[in-house]
Write a protein that holds these residues in place. Structure first.
Motif, short mmCIF file in Angstrom:
data_model
loop_
_atom_site.label_atom_id
_atom_site.label_comp_id
_atom_site.label_asym_id
_atom_site.label_seq_id
_atom_site.Cartn_x
_atom_site.Cartn_y
_atom_site.Cartn_z
N ASN A 228 17.81 35.94 0.61
CA ASN A 228 16.90 34.92 0.04
C ASN A 228 17.69 33.69 -0.42
N ARG B 275 18.66 31.72 2.49
CA ARG B 275 17.52 31.11 3.17
C ARG B 275 16.89 29.96 2.38
N TYR B 276 16.86 30.11 1.05
CA TYR B 276 16.20 29.08 0.25
C TYR B 276 17.19 28.05 -0.33
N ASP C 143 22.03 30.71 -6.75
CA ASP C 143 22.14 29.71 -5.67
C ASP C 143 21.82 28.32 -6.20
N VAL D 113 4.29 34.39 -0.92
CA VAL D 113 5.33 33.40 -0.59
C VAL D 113 4.94 32.11 -1.29
N VAL D 114 5.96 31.43 -1.82
CA VAL D 114 5.66 30.24 -2.63
C VAL D 114 5.05 29.15 -1.75
N GLY E 64 10.12 34.05 5.96
CA GLY E 64 9.83 35.05 4.92
C GLY E 64 8.51 35.77 5.15
N LEU E 65 8.51 37.07 4.77
CA LEU E 65 7.28 37.87 4.90
C LEU E 65 6.61 38.07 3.54
N GLY E 66 7.37 37.76 2.50
CA GLY E 66 6.84 37.98 1.16
C GLY E 66 6.95 39.44 0.73
N LEU F 230 11.20 40.61 -2.07
CA LEU F 230 11.38 40.81 -3.52
C LEU F 230 10.61 42.03 -4.04
P1 ADP Z 1 10.25 36.17 1.57
O1 ADP Z 1 10.42 37.18 2.63
O2 ADP Z 1 9.20 35.19 1.82
O3 ADP Z 1 11.55 35.57 1.15
P2 ADP Z 1 10.35 37.48 -0.92
O4 ADP Z 1 9.49 38.50 -1.46
O5 ADP Z 1 11.77 37.79 -0.74
O6 ADP Z 1 9.69 37.00 0.41
O7 ADP Z 1 10.22 36.21 -1.85
C1 ADP Z 1 8.99 35.75 -2.26
C2 ADP Z 1 9.00 34.26 -2.49
O8 ADP Z 1 9.88 33.96 -3.56
C3 ADP Z 1 9.53 33.52 -1.32
O9 ADP Z 1 8.53 33.16 -0.45
C4 ADP Z 1 10.18 32.32 -1.93
O10 ADP Z 1 9.26 31.28 -2.03
C5 ADP Z 1 10.57 32.75 -3.32
N1 ADP Z 1 12.01 33.01 -3.43
C6 ADP Z 1 12.64 34.18 -3.34
N2 ADP Z 1 13.99 34.02 -3.53
C7 ADP Z 1 14.19 32.72 -3.72
C8 ADP Z 1 15.35 31.92 -3.96
N3 ADP Z 1 16.57 32.44 -4.06
N4 ADP Z 1 15.18 30.59 -4.12
C9 ADP Z 1 13.96 30.04 -4.03
N5 ADP Z 1 12.83 30.73 -3.80
C10 ADP Z 1 12.94 32.05 -3.65
#
Ligand code: ADP
Length: 473
Positions: free
Chosen positions: A378, A381-382, A406, A425-426, A436-438, A441
């Motif tokens: 994550n 990716r973010y 990060d 997902v945000v 991302g699949l959401g 986390l």
């Molecule tokens: P995804 O597979 O979409 O990453 P996650 O469950 O891992 O799904 O995360 C859910 C949401 O949390 C993501 O869509 C993202 O928007 C946000 N997110 C997770 N980790 C980070 C990060 N390190 N920085 C910014 N946003 C994050």
């Protein structure tokens, strides 16, 4: 289940109520009966003493009056009692013997006599200790006779008896009244008790009815607790709370299955659409290859969703106590960092290890590896190219803390409570871009919690995000 009437709580409570109340009424009745009987006898004894004394006084006052006359005169003075009076003269001759008994004609010869010893005992008695006796029925009439033996000069005993007919009649009447009143009281209070018990248990009925009416399709029903602050009110509140929790989890499950279907349907629709278009006419080799590549990507995406969902359902019921093996969290972290280096390098992101302390915890390596991978993945990716990702594993106050930090896009404050929900997902529009699949986390949270870990997130939009996972040793 239909409760049989005699098995119902209200029936049992009413029965207990009747038994206890009946016991109290019977005990109170027995006590009342005996104290009334005692007071009647006390009254009668006082009357006997008065008559005996009067007989003696009559004989003594009027000198020259015979005992027969004194007895007759006194008998006439108490007509309502119809006393039996006789004088027993105690004379000793060859041992103890009663020589003479003086009485009126109303007493049959010898029928109103006790044994000699009783008369001698009475002769030794004083005014506080007079002898009272009861002559059983049948000896001198159809009722027992209450008697006093009153010693006078001589040595003589004035013996007075009054039939217990009136007393027994009064006692029987009292008994009859008590039985009647007691039964009435029992009946009324049983009805009243049953009414109160039914009223008190009425909310239980409504709990049952509501519980019967509740199904997973309609969990909106609640039981009216009103202003009740008692045990029933507590039961109703607890029941309503339980339904609310159920409603929430059913809603979550429904939402989840809806989300799953949606997430699975989208790539399938794409695959189908692309193939349909492709098959409409003859295509050249490149076009076939392009479409096949695209469908392969969608298939891979589908596989990832299913893989994540299967993983989540596998760890759903896991608990900390099931992990018997100690694993090196520091080694897992280093291994994951190594495997993510290429992805970071591709995005020109520096992936640094700040500090890693040896950390042994009870757990399962594959799960922890997945958790750390998801967090670092994550973070990469973010984070925009050129950004930084730092990881560390610290030991402080009996806690290991894993940090993945990060300098990425950050998470808006309103999204922070939701990011651990499945399929959340945000930014949906960036979906394809970040891939991302959401579910990542949700897996992180579940793995952490089944290892007894607690997660903390700090984030600022456009500045970066820090995920901290604390494991107590
Ligand atoms: P995804 O597979 O979409 O990453 P996650 O469950 O891992 O799904 O995360 C859910 C949401 O949390 C993501 O869509 C993202 O928007 C946000 N997110 C997770 N980790 C980070 C990060 N390190 N920085 C910014 N946003 C994050």
């Amino acid at each position: 289940m239909k409760i049989k009437k005699f098995r119902s709580l209200s029936f049992k409570l009413t029965l207990w109520y009747i038994v206890i109340l009946g016991g109290i009424i019977i005990l109170a009745g027995i006590f009342q009966y005996h104290s009334f009987k005692d007071s009647l006898l006390d009254e009668l004894d006082a009357k006997l003493l008065e008559i005996a004394d009067e007989t003696y006084e009559t004989w003594y006052r009027k000198r020259g009056v015979s005992w027969e006359e004194a007895i007759r005169e006194t008998t006439g003075k108490f007509p309502s009692y119809q006393p039996l009076i006789q004088l027993v003269k105690l004379q000793e001759e060859k041992g103890k013997k009663i020589k003479e008994v003086i009485h009126t004609t109303s007493i049959e010869e010898g029928s109103f006599l006790f044994d000699v010893r009783t008369y001698y005992r009475a002769d030794r008695s004083d005014i506080d200790n007079l002898v009272y006796m009861t002559l059983s029925e049948g000896k001198l009439g159809s009722f027992p006779i209450r008697t006093i033996l009153f010693p006078v000069r001589g040595p003589n005993i004035v013996q007075v008896g009054i039939s217990l007919e009136n007393t027994e009649f009064d006692l029987r009447r009292l008994m009859f009244i008590m039985i009647l009143a007691g039964s009435g009281l029992m009946l009324l209070s049983s009805l009243g008790g049953n009414f109160i018990i039914r009223k008190a248990l009425k909310p239980v009925k409504s709990v049952v009815q509501t519980a019967k009416a509740i199904s997973t399709d309609d969990l909106s029903l609640r039981i009216e607790a009103g202003q009740r602050q008692d045990e029933i009110g507590e039961l109703v509140d607890t029941f309503n709370d339980m339904i609310s929790r159920l409603e929430k989890s059913v809603k979550k499950i429904k939402q989840f299955s809806g989300d799953v279907s949606h997430e699975l349907r989208t790539p399938l629709t794409i695959i189908r659409g692309e193939i349909e278009v492709l098959l409409r006419k003859e295509r050249d080799k490149e076009e076939y290859q392009k479409t096949l590549k695209s469908t392969l990507e969608e298939a891979a995406y589908l596989e990832r969703i299913i893989d994540d969902l299967l993983f989540l359902s596998r760890i759903e019921a896991l608990e900390k106590k099931e992990f018997k093996k100690l694993v090196q969290l520091d080694e897992i972290l280093l291994k994951v960092v190594e495997s993510q280096e290429l992805a970071a390098k591709k995005k020109s992101i520096s992936l640094d290890i700040k500090k890693v302390e040896p950390a042994k915890i009870n757990g399962e390596e594959i799960l922890l590896e997945r958790m750390v991978t998801n967090l670092i993945d994550n973070a990469i990716r973010y984070t925009h190219p050129g950004g930084k990702v730092k990881v560390s594993l610290d030991k402080k106050d009996g806690t290991f803390t894993l940090l993945v930090q990060d300098t990425g896009i950050g998470i808006p404050e309103e999204s922070l409570p939701l990011i651990f929900d499945r399929f959340y997902v945000v930014d949906k529009s960036r979906f394809k871009e970040t891939g991302g699949l959401g579910l990542g986390l949700s897996i992180v949270k579940r793995v952490a919690s089944c290892h007894g870990g607690k997660i903390e997130v700090e984030s600022e939009v456009n500045k970066g995000t820090s995920f901290l996972v604390h494991f107590s040793i």
